[in-house]
Design a protein around this motif. Structure first.
Motif, mmCIF file in Angstrom:
data_model
loop_
_atom_site.group_PDB
_atom_site.id
_atom_site.type_symbol
_atom_site.label_atom_id
_atom_site.label_comp_id
_atom_site.label_asym_id
_atom_site.label_seq_id
_atom_site.Cartn_x
_atom_site.Cartn_y
_atom_site.Cartn_z
ATOM 1 N N GLU A 321 44.344 81.913 35.049
ATOM 2 C CA GLU A 321 44.957 81.599 33.770
ATOM 3 C C GLU A 321 45.567 82.862 33.156
ATOM 4 N N PRO A 322 46.749 82.787 32.586
ATOM 5 C CA PRO A 322 47.303 83.944 31.874
ATOM 6 C C PRO A 322 46.537 84.174 30.580
ATOM 7 N N GLU A 323 46.587 85.389 30.099
ATOM 8 C CA GLU A 323 45.943 85.699 28.832
ATOM 9 C C GLU A 323 46.622 84.925 27.700
ATOM 10 N N CYS A 324 45.828 84.322 26.837
ATOM 11 C CA CYS A 324 46.353 83.561 25.708
ATOM 12 C C CYS A 324 45.916 84.212 24.408
ATOM 13 N N ALA A 325 46.859 84.319 23.476
ATOM 14 C CA ALA A 325 46.506 84.816 22.149
ATOM 15 C C ALA A 325 45.704 83.740 21.417
ATOM 16 N N ASP A 326 45.068 84.136 20.320
ATOM 17 C CA ASP A 326 44.219 83.171 19.613
ATOM 18 C C ASP A 326 45.028 82.166 18.786
ATOM 19 N N LYS A 327 46.338 82.387 18.656
ATOM 20 C CA LYS A 327 47.204 81.429 17.988
ATOM 21 C C LYS A 327 48.608 81.553 18.556
ATOM 22 N N HIS A 328 49.423 80.516 18.372
ATOM 23 C CA HIS A 328 50.790 80.551 18.864
ATOM 24 C C HIS A 328 51.718 79.860 17.874
ATOM 25 N N LEU A 329 52.936 80.387 17.792
ATOM 26 C CA LEU A 329 53.951 79.791 16.934
ATOM 27 C C LEU A 329 54.409 78.474 17.545
ATOM 28 N N MET A 330 54.390 77.418 16.752
ATOM 29 C CA MET A 330 54.788 76.117 17.256
ATOM 30 C C MET A 330 56.302 76.024 17.358
ATOM 31 N N ASP A 331 56.773 75.514 18.475
ATOM 32 C CA ASP A 331 58.200 75.278 18.646
ATOM 33 C C ASP A 331 58.639 74.099 17.790
ATOM 34 N N ASN A 332 57.765 73.088 17.688
ATOM 35 C CA ASN A 332 58.074 71.901 16.895
ATOM 36 C C ASN A 332 56.811 71.416 16.209
ATOM 37 N N SER A 333 56.865 71.324 14.886
ATOM 38 C CA SER A 333 55.685 70.897 14.135
ATOM 39 C C SER A 333 55.881 69.519 13.504
ATOM 40 N N SER A 334 57.033 69.268 12.883
ATOM 41 C CA SER A 334 57.359 67.957 12.300
ATOM 42 C C SER A 334 56.342 67.520 11.245
ATOM 43 N N ILE A 335 56.303 68.253 10.141
ATOM 44 C CA ILE A 335 55.417 67.909 9.045
ATOM 45 C C ILE A 335 55.862 66.586 8.404
ATOM 46 N N GLU A 336 54.909 65.650 8.274
ATOM 47 C CA GLU A 336 55.254 64.343 7.707
ATOM 48 C C GLU A 336 54.277 63.880 6.633
ATOM 49 N N GLY A 337 53.399 64.768 6.193
ATOM 50 C CA GLY A 337 52.483 64.387 5.130
ATOM 51 C C GLY A 337 52.108 65.586 4.281
ATOM 52 N N LEU A 338 52.092 65.399 2.957
ATOM 53 C CA LEU A 338 51.691 66.445 2.015
ATOM 54 C C LEU A 338 50.657 65.879 1.055
ATOM 55 N N ALA A 339 49.694 66.719 0.688
ATOM 56 C CA ALA A 339 48.701 66.336 -0.309
ATOM 57 C C ALA A 339 48.374 67.547 -1.167
ATOM 58 N N VAL A 340 48.513 67.389 -2.473
ATOM 59 C CA VAL A 340 48.134 68.432 -3.420
ATOM 60 C C VAL A 340 46.683 68.208 -3.811
ATOM 61 N N VAL A 341 45.843 69.229 -3.605
ATOM 62 C CA VAL A 341 44.426 69.167 -3.959
ATOM 63 C C VAL A 341 44.103 70.407 -4.780
#
Length: 387
Positions: A321-341
């Motif tokens: 397996e190649p080394e993986c960082a602990d996070k990665h930038l998403m190429d496509n996220s498509s946010i479709e929901g928001l909630a204010v709390v």
């Protein structure tokens, strides 16, 4: 000297006339450029009841109620997710319960829309109804893949102002461990709005203001512009059966000359008790959050985002397996929901099947993207958005 006076007078007349034109003429569209700096936000995978990430729920909409987040699945989700209201814990992003829609009032059963609503309704947004315990409003989008209305019903609801099969808002009531669909109203758009007949580019956002106006976010009209409509949720709203007539909110939304710039998830925030409020809307294709002044005085702010997903680094010690960082930038996220709390903004993405695999950069995460699993994102609401 006379020539100089003539020039001064002429100049004053031109200035005065220009001022008159600007004051009396139609206002120019406000289309601010997005802020250059980007907000980075890291998501967490939503864990389903089986302990794994969710299987293709096609999460649509996100709202807060009674200590939990809630989302609903659209018609393209896995069979096990359709007609379900998902209750999610904010502490660990785990699905706590799934409330099935399995009861329908006699009024709904006798309506023109029962066959569609009891089969695969394309729910795209939701909001809890203020002042009504455990009651919700959902909105449908695409009905083109389902059995069409009877000829009588087609004639009755032909003037939708939009799609051949009208957009529906429905009321649901939580009863024990399940949901009852109690009321349904078809939406009528004004013909002057030129919404157009685009079944898969309809209402994708819902939010309710504190003066009980239901705001409905439209992905695109016939001119490819995002729109926000509204209607008043009066005490007798659900008792009527005919068209619920919406009107243009006339909010100062950005306009675009080309491309697709739909808005999806929405919620309302009030920075202070005196504020008339702001609509927060996700522009999913642009990775932007729009901050829209409900008082219609300030131009809309466009906030850029970079969405990151956590990576599974447990296999980094394996040579294959190649080394993986602990996070990665998403190429496509498509946010479709928001909630204010309180002072936080929560967001959920709706995995876009055609593009979601582009996010795979770490082999250990491959199954998550192949399952079309969504993520939750949260961040502090920035007071500067409202200045």
């Amino acid at each position: 000297m006379k020539k100089l006076k003539a020039i001064v007078v002429a100049s004053l007349i031109v200035t005065f006339c220009v001022a008159c034109t600007q004051e009396q003429g139609a206002p120019m569209p406000i289309n601010p450029e997005p802020k250059s700096e980007k907000n980075e936000v890291l998501g967490t995978w939503i864990i389903d009841l089986d302990g794994d990430v969710m299987l293709n729920p096609q999460t649509s909409g996100l709202k807060y109620s009674n200590g939990f987040l809630y989302t609903v699945s659209d018609a393209s989700a896995h069979e096990s997710q359709i007609l379900r209201l998902h209750q999610i814990s904010m502490g660990d992003s785990k699905v706590v319960k799934k409330y099935a829609i399995n009861d329908y009032s006699e009024a709904v059963k006798n309506s023109c829309f029962f066959t569609y609503l009891s089969n695969k309704p394309d729910y795209e947004a939701l909001a809890p109804l203020p002042g009504e315990d455990n009651a919700w409003v959902f909105v449908t989008e695409d009905a083109s893949r389902n059995e069409q209305l009877s000829e009588t019903c087609q004639q009755q609801y032909a003037e939708s102002g939009s799609t051949f099969y009208p957009t529906l808002v429905v009321r649901l009531q939580l009863q024990g461990e399940s949901l009852a669909l109690t009321h349904v109203r078809p939406i009528q758009f004004p013909s002057s709005a030129e919404v157009g007949d685009f079944p898969n580019d309809g209402i994708e956002g819902l939010s309710i203001t504190r003066d009980n106006r239901l705001l409905l976010g439209l992905e695109r009209d016939s001119k490819k512009q995002p729109r926000v409509f509204e209607l008043k949720l009066g005490s007798d709203f659900w008792q009527e059966s005919g068209f619920a007539k919406v009107q243009d909110s006339e909010l100062l939304l950005p306009t675009f000359e080309q491309g697709n710039h739909p808005i999806n998830g929405m919620d309302v925030v009030y920075p202070s008790s005196e504020s008339e409020g702001y609509l927060l809307a996700a522009a999913r294709n642009d990775n932007e959050l729009w901050v829209v002044d409900l008082a219609k005085k300030k131009p809309t702010k466009r906030i850029k985002f970079d969405f990151f997903a956590p990576s599974d680094t447990s296999q980094n010690d394996k040579e294959s397996e190649p080394e993986c960082a602990d996070k990665h930038l998403m190429d496509n996220s498509s946010i479709e929901g928001l909630a204010v709390v309180a002072d936080e903004l929560w967001m959920v993405n709706d995995p876009w099947k055609a593009n979601y695999h582009k996010n795979i950069v770490c082999p250990a995460d491959q199954h998550k993207y192949q399952k079309m699993a969504p993520l939750l994102f949260k961040m502090k609401i920035d007071k500067a958005w409202f200045e």
